[in-house]
Design an enzyme around this catalytic site. Sequence first.
Site, PDB file in Angstrom:
ATOM      1  CG  HIS A  94     -15.716  37.972  33.393  1.00 36.61           C
ATOM      2  ND1 HIS A  94     -16.011  36.713  32.887  1.00 36.61           N
ATOM      3  CD2 HIS A  94     -14.718  38.466  32.623  1.00 36.61           C
ATOM      4  CE1 HIS A  94     -15.213  36.458  31.862  1.00 36.61           C
ATOM      5  NE2 HIS A  94     -14.439  37.508  31.671  1.00 36.61           N
ATOM      6  CG  HIS A 104     -17.912  37.945  23.412  1.00 35.38           C
ATOM      7  ND1 HIS A 104     -18.276  37.361  22.209  1.00 35.38           N
ATOM      8  CD2 HIS A 104     -16.916  38.811  23.125  1.00 35.38           C
ATOM      9  CE1 HIS A 104     -17.514  37.857  21.243  1.00 35.38           C
ATOM     10  NE2 HIS A 104     -16.689  38.740  21.769  1.00 35.38           N
ATOM     11  NE  ARG A 108     -15.191  40.309  13.523  1.00 36.97           N
ATOM     12  CZ  ARG A 108     -16.017  39.462  14.117  1.00 36.97           C
ATOM     13  NH1 ARG A 108     -16.612  39.808  15.237  1.00 36.97           N
ATOM     14  NH2 ARG A 108     -16.253  38.278  13.592  1.00 36.97           N
ATOM     15  CG  HIS A 168      -8.402  22.056  24.127  1.00 36.22           C
ATOM     16  ND1 HIS A 168      -8.949  23.221  23.644  1.00 36.22           N
ATOM     17  CD2 HIS A 168      -8.204  22.260  25.461  1.00 36.22           C
ATOM     18  CE1 HIS A 168      -9.074  24.097  24.630  1.00 36.22           C
ATOM     19  NE2 HIS A 168      -8.622  23.533  25.744  1.00 36.22           N
ATOM     20  N   GLY A 251      -0.678  44.768  16.978  1.00 41.99           N
ATOM     21  CA  GLY A 251      -0.043  45.741  17.853  1.00 41.99           C
ATOM     22  C   GLY A 251      -1.026  46.578  18.634  1.00 41.99           C
ATOM     23  N   GLY A 252      -2.206  46.022  18.911  1.00 43.01           N
ATOM     24  CA  GLY A 252      -3.184  46.743  19.716  1.00 43.01           C
ATOM     25  C   GLY A 252      -2.745  46.855  21.166  1.00 43.01           C
TER      26      GLY A 252
END
Length: 293
Positions: A94, A104, A108, A168, A251-252
């Site tokens: 940013h 971004h 992965r 939305h 749970g990161g």
Amino acid sequence: MNLEAVHTYFTLLQGRIVAALEALDGGKFRSDAWTRPEGGGGVSRVIEEGALFERGGVNYSRVQGASLPPSATASRPQLAGRAYDALGVSLVLHPRNPYCPTVHMNVRCFAAGEHWWFGGGMDLTPYYGFEEDARHFHATCRQALQPFGADRYPRYKKWCDEYFFLKHRSEPRGIGGIFFDDLNEPDFETCLALVRSVGDHFMTAYGPIIEQRRATPFGEREREFQAYRRGRYVEFNLVYDRGTLFGLQSGGRTEAILMSLPPRVAWRYDWKPQPGTSEAKLYSDFLKPRDWI
């Protein structure tokens, strides 16, 4: 399947990108290593209040678990309950200057038993639109994918346009880029090579844009509009983004997961762009999905 090769590449990629960004900003990223009791951990690299970046993060994580979280099995119900190994580099930048776009990038790899797949991509979110910037970014994305077939870029661009869309609001988050998931053909080595090419092209895609726009004068009006548009970024990441959901459900480290959120954001109930302004053009024209090349 060679996950150690993925691990080696991802850690090197994180280091290379951070070094390039530090050279642009002049400041330093803070490094924070963390471990996860269930297995694995990562390294968060974060810069705040830099000369160029108001906030930026380049994170690497490798987490293992006994059972895939719901966000990872929604489209793969047959893998529910499987142990997994998930590796990735994720970054969000940013810049302070509203004429510099937010960006971004993510690459992965997931493995669950004998099953594995890759995913990733990069996308650009401008606050003020410059056609030459969008064309450069998309041209570099196409260049990254060209060795793997001429059909990759148009397919992954369309996927990106559809994924980074606020349903939305009925509006795109930005001007897109490329996005892909569930990549497991023709073989592991080819898929890893494609992911490497995407990661290796990131600074080529983003660096020249930042260097071109960083000195553009701005005032409080531009900062207010930037904060307003950043609100849309936050809405997408908290409502739709699968990476955010996976990180929280697995749970990161919460701080690392939410480093994608900008430090200054505004949400206004009755805001409308004034006709004829650059802000109105962004909504009416620039953000519409199109062929940028």
